[in-house]
Design an enzyme around this catalytic site. Structure first.
Site, PDB file in Angstrom:
ATOM      1  CE1 TYR A 151      46.570  46.116  41.279  1.00  0.00           C
ATOM      2  CE2 TYR A 151      48.510  47.493  41.049  1.00  0.00           C
ATOM      3  CZ  TYR A 151      47.903  46.366  41.550  1.00  0.00           C
ATOM      4  OH  TYR A 151      48.622  45.476  42.323  1.00  0.00           O
ATOM      5  CE  LYS A 158      50.767  45.466  46.520  1.00  0.00           C
ATOM      6  NZ  LYS A 158      51.022  44.615  47.692  1.00  0.00           N
TER       7      LYS A 158
HETATM    8  N1  LIG Z   1      47.139  37.973  42.830  1.00  0.00           N
HETATM    9  C1  LIG Z   1      47.892  38.712  42.052  1.00  0.00           C
HETATM   10  O1  LIG Z   1      47.707  38.744  40.825  1.00  0.00           O
HETATM   11  C2  LIG Z   1      49.014  39.509  42.631  1.00  0.00           C
HETATM   12  C3  LIG Z   1      49.960  40.042  41.748  1.00  0.00           C
HETATM   13  C4  LIG Z   1      51.017  40.773  42.249  1.00  0.00           C
HETATM   14  C5  LIG Z   1      51.144  40.978  43.615  1.00  0.00           C
HETATM   15  N2  LIG Z   1      50.199  40.481  44.459  1.00  0.00           N
HETATM   16  C6  LIG Z   1      50.383  40.748  45.881  1.00  0.00           C
HETATM   17  O2  LIG Z   1      50.548  39.530  46.570  1.00  0.00           O
HETATM   18  C7  LIG Z   1      50.057  39.656  47.899  1.00  0.00           C
HETATM   19  C8  LIG Z   1      49.024  38.576  48.162  1.00  0.00           C
HETATM   20  O3  LIG Z   1      47.986  38.710  47.219  1.00  0.00           O
HETATM   21  P1  LIG Z   1      46.926  37.546  46.969  1.00  0.00           P
HETATM   22  O4  LIG Z   1      46.640  37.579  45.531  1.00  0.00           O
HETATM   23  O5  LIG Z   1      47.361  36.289  47.611  1.00  0.00           O
HETATM   24  O6  LIG Z   1      45.675  38.189  47.734  1.00  0.00           O
HETATM   25  P2  LIG Z   1      44.351  37.507  48.277  1.00  0.00           P
HETATM   26  O7  LIG Z   1      44.163  36.146  47.721  1.00  0.00           O
HETATM   27  O8  LIG Z   1      43.277  38.511  48.147  1.00  0.00           O
HETATM   28  O9  LIG Z   1      44.708  37.379  49.818  1.00  0.00           O
HETATM   29  C9  LIG Z   1      44.916  38.544  50.560  1.00  0.00           C
HETATM   30  C10 LIG Z   1      45.468  38.136  51.891  1.00  0.00           C
HETATM   31  O10 LIG Z   1      45.747  39.321  52.647  1.00  0.00           O
HETATM   32  C11 LIG Z   1      45.028  39.265  53.857  1.00  0.00           C
HETATM   33  N3  LIG Z   1      44.594  40.602  54.238  1.00  0.00           N
HETATM   34  C12 LIG Z   1      43.895  41.498  53.512  1.00  0.00           C
HETATM   35  N4  LIG Z   1      43.712  42.617  54.210  1.00  0.00           N
HETATM   36  C13 LIG Z   1      44.314  42.433  55.407  1.00  0.00           C
HETATM   37  C14 LIG Z   1      44.483  43.228  56.570  1.00  0.00           C
HETATM   38  N5  LIG Z   1      43.977  44.456  56.627  1.00  0.00           N
HETATM   39  N6  LIG Z   1      45.161  42.708  57.612  1.00  0.00           N
HETATM   40  C15 LIG Z   1      45.685  41.465  57.561  1.00  0.00           C
HETATM   41  N7  LIG Z   1      45.565  40.652  56.492  1.00  0.00           N
HETATM   42  C16 LIG Z   1      44.879  41.145  55.433  1.00  0.00           C
HETATM   43  C17 LIG Z   1      43.863  38.336  53.628  1.00  0.00           C
HETATM   44  O11 LIG Z   1      43.460  37.786  54.867  1.00  0.00           O
HETATM   45  P3  LIG Z   1      41.901  37.423  55.172  1.00  0.00           P
HETATM   46  O12 LIG Z   1      41.496  36.522  54.069  1.00  0.00           O
HETATM   47  O13 LIG Z   1      41.899  36.763  56.494  1.00  0.00           O
HETATM   48  O14 LIG Z   1      41.153  38.718  55.199  1.00  0.00           O
HETATM   49  C18 LIG Z   1      44.472  37.317  52.671  1.00  0.00           C
HETATM   50  O15 LIG Z   1      45.145  36.316  53.385  1.00  0.00           O
HETATM   51  C19 LIG Z   1      49.494  41.071  48.002  1.00  0.00           C
HETATM   52  O16 LIG Z   1      50.464  41.931  48.535  1.00  0.00           O
HETATM   53  C20 LIG Z   1      49.204  41.423  46.559  1.00  0.00           C
HETATM   54  O17 LIG Z   1      49.187  42.807  46.333  1.00  0.00           O
HETATM   55  C21 LIG Z   1      49.142  39.744  43.994  1.00  0.00           C
END
Ligand SMILES: NC(=O)c1ccc[n+]([C@@H]2O[C@H](COP(=O)([O-])OP(=O)(O)OC[C@H]3O[C@@H](n4cnc5c(N)ncnc54)[C@H](OP(=O)(O)O)[C@@H]3O)[C@@H](O)[C@H]2O)c1
Length: 255
Positions: A151, A158
């Site tokens: 990571y 982050k």
């Molecule tokens: N899931 C976890 O366990 C977790 C934990 C802590 C923090 N987070 C944070 O929460 C946030 C959302 O995560 P998630 O788990 O919901 O991720 P996810 O399911 O992979 O979704 C990622 C989202 O970001 C968009 N995206 C990716 N690259 C992009 C770019 N270059 N330009 C514009 N949009 C982009 C994607 O859009 P498209 O699908 O259209 O490409 C999608 O809507 C992130 O900041 C992540 O680091 C996640």
């Protein structure tokens, strides 16, 4: 600032946590700009779901890792709406590799989307918030301060995001813009499937003091609070949403 009728841009809100945030804000009467990069259908579905809540939705494709695309997105918002009340910097990507395998391309890809995008989006958003104030909330993860397997680049991006949140909070305060970050532990989304194998997700659920894993709506609830006037005096903070995992690490080590 009542949320009713306000305009929010949620980056990466076609899927996962961004979608949950978009729906939460829409349920409080906000109109939402749904940004996406690769998955148009998901973004359009989110927009339909926002509209079924009685709010307005606009879908904009933009890769937030590309400064020109960020400019185009904000140009569109400026010409269509002329203002913005809330920016949720949620979109993220990343390369999951051990330190030895991280090359310049992987580093720049991850940092550009996860950290630089906040700087560029905040600069443009602040102009659209001029004279009306606003809120900027980013989404981070526990990997900014704890070491997680493969990571490194995402964790560093982050950490940069959280540091930038503090600087923005001070520099944008005179414009009445509140800037904060919400950092979550593992949340069940597609991103999580990418980073962790099925077994680890189950383990993490057992290790959460709250007794279950964090779900996207848990994050969305805190984001919505930070967008409310009740959170006016919270500035430059990273609020952790992890069911107690990070403070309970040692207590739970024997489980
Ligand atoms: N899931 C976890 O366990 C977790 C934990 C802590 C923090 N987070 C944070 O929460 C946030 C959302 O995560 P998630 O788990 O919901 O991720 P996810 O399911 O992979 O979704 C990622 C989202 O970001 C968009 N995206 C990716 N690259 C992009 C770019 N270059 N330009 C514009 N949009 C982009 C994607 O859009 P498209 O699908 O259209 O490409 C999608 O809507 C992130 O900041 C992540 O680091 C996640």
């Amino acid at each position: 600032m009542s949320l009713q009728g306000k305009l929010a841009l949620v980056t990466g809100s076609g899927r996962g946590i961004g979608r949950a945030i978009a729906l939460k804000l829409a349920s409080q009467g906000m109109n939402i700009i749904v940004n996406y990069f690769r998955h148009r259908e998901s973004a359009e579905q989110t927009a339909k779901d926002i509209e079924s809540l009685g709010a307005k939705a606009e879908v904009i494709r933009a890769n937030v890792g590309d400064p020109e695309k960020i400019d185009e997105m904000f140009d569109m918002i400026g010409s269509k709406f002329g203002c913005l009340d809330i920016l949720i910097n949620n979109a993220a990507s990343g390369v999951g590799r051990p330190v030895a395998d991280i090359d310049v391309k992987a580093w720049e890809w991850t940092m550009d989307i996860n950290a630089r995008a906040l700087l560029l989006c905040a600069q443009r958003a602040a102009k659209l918030m001029e004279g009306r104030g606003g809120k900027i909330v980013s989404i981070s993860s526990l990997g900014s301060r704890f070491v997680l397997p493969n990571y490194t680049v995402v964790g560093v991006s982050k950490a940069a995001l959280e540091a930038l949140t503090r600087y923005l909070a001070i520099e944008l305060a005179p414009q009445n813009i509140c800037v904060n970050t919400v950092a979550a532990s593992a949340v069940e989304t597609e991103a999580l499937k990418f980073y962790f194998k099925e077994g680890l997700v189950k383990d993490s659920s057992q290790l959460t003091p709250a007794g279950r894993m964090v779900v996207p709506e848990d994050v969305a609830n805190v984001v919505a609070f930070l967008c409310s006037e009740e959170a006016f005096m919270i500035r430059g903070q990273t609020i952790i949403v992890d069911g107690g995992t990070s403070v309970g690490l040692f207590a739970l080590a024997g489980k």
